[in-house]
Each structure stands twice: as structure tokens, then as C-alpha cells.
Design a protein around this motif. Structure first.
Motif, short mmCIF file in Angstrom:
data_model
loop_
_atom_site.label_atom_id
_atom_site.label_comp_id
_atom_site.label_asym_id
_atom_site.label_seq_id
_atom_site.Cartn_x
_atom_site.Cartn_y
_atom_site.Cartn_z
N ASP A 54 0.72 -1.36 0.10
CA ASP A 54 -0.06 -0.14 0.44
C ASP A 54 1.07 1.29 0.11
OD1 ASP A 54 -2.48 1.47 -0.15
OD2 ASP A 54 -2.40 1.51 2.32
N SER A 55 1.04 1.72 -1.02
CA SER A 55 2.38 2.99 -1.39
C SER A 55 1.70 4.10 -1.01
CB SER A 55 3.05 2.87 -2.72
OG SER A 55 2.16 2.68 -3.82
N ILE A 56 0.53 4.15 -0.73
CA ILE A 56 -1.16 6.27 -0.65
C ILE A 56 -0.91 5.53 0.94
CG2 ILE A 56 -1.79 7.36 -1.08
CD1 ILE A 56 -2.37 6.05 -4.18
N ASP A 57 0.41 6.06 2.13
CA ASP A 57 -0.49 5.54 2.82
C ASP A 57 -0.58 7.07 4.05
OD1 ASP A 57 -0.15 3.11 3.08
OD2 ASP A 57 1.93 3.45 3.56
N GLY A 58 0.77 8.03 3.33
CA GLY A 58 0.01 9.48 3.75
C GLY A 58 0.74 10.75 3.06
N PHE A 59 0.88 11.71 3.79
CA PHE A 59 1.00 13.28 2.92
C PHE A 59 2.71 13.03 3.18
CE2 PHE A 59 2.58 17.13 2.41
CZ PHE A 59 2.34 17.49 1.68
N PHE A 60 3.30 12.66 4.19
CA PHE A 60 4.73 12.92 4.83
C PHE A 60 5.11 11.43 4.66
CE2 PHE A 60 3.10 16.39 7.19
CZ PHE A 60 3.44 17.31 6.42
N ASP A 61 4.79 10.09 4.02
CA ASP A 61 5.23 8.88 3.74
C ASP A 61 5.62 8.97 2.84
OD1 ASP A 61 5.48 6.24 4.33
OD2 ASP A 61 3.80 5.38 3.93
N LEU A 62 6.93 8.50 2.73
CA LEU A 62 8.00 8.08 1.54
C LEU A 62 7.35 7.42 0.59
CD1 LEU A 62 10.78 8.72 0.66
CD2 LEU A 62 11.51 7.09 1.47
N SER A 63 7.17 6.25 0.92
CA SER A 63 5.77 5.80 -0.61
C SER A 63 5.27 6.35 -0.72
CB SER A 63 5.96 4.48 0.44
OG SER A 63 5.03 4.88 1.24
N THR A 64 4.56 7.13 -0.42
CA THR A 64 3.60 8.20 -1.11
C THR A 64 4.54 8.97 -2.39
OG1 THR A 64 2.57 8.08 0.42
CG2 THR A 64 1.64 9.91 -0.57
N TRP A 65 5.12 9.40 -2.00
CA TRP A 65 6.26 9.97 -3.22
C TRP A 65 6.82 9.78 -3.76
CZ3 TRP A 65 5.63 15.60 -2.56
CH2 TRP A 65 4.48 16.17 -1.50
N VAL A 66 7.72 8.79 -3.67
CA VAL A 66 8.04 7.96 -4.60
C VAL A 66 6.56 7.24 -5.55
CG1 VAL A 66 9.46 5.90 -4.97
CG2 VAL A 66 10.36 6.92 -3.01
N ALA A 67 5.49 6.82 -4.86
CA ALA A 67 5.04 6.47 -6.08
C ALA A 67 4.53 7.34 -6.45
CB ALA A 67 3.39 5.92 -5.41
N ALA A 68 3.93 8.84 -6.10
CA ALA A 68 3.55 9.44 -7.53
C ALA A 68 4.38 10.58 -8.36
CB ALA A 68 3.34 11.11 -6.02
N ILE A 69 5.60 10.22 -8.06
CA ILE A 69 7.05 10.08 -9.04
C ILE A 69 7.05 9.80 -10.23
CG2 ILE A 69 9.19 11.02 -8.69
CD1 ILE A 69 8.76 12.54 -6.15
N VAL A 70 7.08 8.37 -9.11
CA VAL A 70 7.35 7.79 -10.81
C VAL A 70 5.66 7.24 -11.67
CG1 VAL A 70 7.24 4.71 -10.61
CG2 VAL A 70 8.94 5.97 -8.99
N GLY A 71 4.90 7.39 -10.60
CA GLY A 71 3.95 7.29 -11.90
C GLY A 71 4.02 9.13 -12.70
N SER A 72 3.66 9.84 -12.47
CA SER A 72 4.34 10.74 -13.21
C SER A 72 5.36 10.67 -13.99
CB SER A 72 4.56 12.71 -12.37
OG SER A 72 3.36 12.18 -11.05
N LEU A 73 6.61 10.25 -13.95
CA LEU A 73 7.31 10.03 -14.99
C LEU A 73 6.71 9.54 -16.02
CD1 LEU A 73 10.61 9.30 -12.42
CD2 LEU A 73 10.07 11.09 -14.30
#
Length: 92
Positions: A54-73
Motif C-alpha cells: 500500500d504505497s499511498i499511506d500518508g502525506f509525509f510517507d516516503l512511499s507516497t512520494w516515490v509512487a507519485a513521482i514514478v507514476g508522474s514519470l
């Protein structure tokens, strides 16, 4: 997370994706934000499907940001493929 958090993450993830993949894009800040928001959702979904996390855990969670950046790429690359073909046909 609320919609405002997704807009902030989307804006930043889209900007980071554009920084990592420099080049001309026909879109402005709105397209960047949309690519980031949709890319974040795409990254979270891919993380869940491929890795079972579950890579979308919270605003300050690193996995959320990595998932968002990879998906954006991924989404930015697809966007460039689609719009790049349209631009090359106009100049021909």
C-alpha cells in the motif's frame, strides 16, 4: 488524504517529474498538476498490483512520494509520446 493534499502532492510530483525529464512540453502548470495527480494514483495502483504494498499511506510517507513521482514519470513519458507525434505531423 484529502483532495487538497493530493493537489499539493500532484503539483510537486509533476514538477519533480518534469525536472527529471527535461524537455519541451506543450502544457503549463495545469497539465503538470494533472499529470502529477493522475501519476500519483497510477503509481499507487502499480505499487499495489505489482509489489503488493500500500504505497499511498500518508502525506509525509516516503512511499507516497516515490509512487507519485514514478507514476508522474510514466505518465509524462506517455504524454510526450502522444503530443510529440502530433507536433511532428504539424510541421511536416
Amino acid at each position: 488524504m484529502g483532495i487538497i493534499a493530493w493537489i499539493i502532492i500532484g503539483l510537486l510530483a509533476g514538477a519533480i517529474a518534469k525536472a527529471l525529464m527535461p524537455g519541451k512540453d506543450p502544457g503549463g502548470i495545469i497539465v503538470t498538476m494533472l499529470i502529477g495527480i493522475v501519476g500519483g494514483l497510477l503509481g499507487g495502483w502499480l505499487g499495489k498490483v505489482i509489489f503488493g504494498v500500500d504505497s499511498i499511506d500518508g502525506f509525509f510517507d516516503l512511499s507516497t512520494w516515490v509512487a507519485a513521482i514514478v507514476g508522474s514519470l510514466i505518465l509524462l513519458a506517455l504524454y510526450r509520446l502522444v503530443t510529440g507525434n502530433r507536433r511532428s505531423h504539424r510541421h511536416a
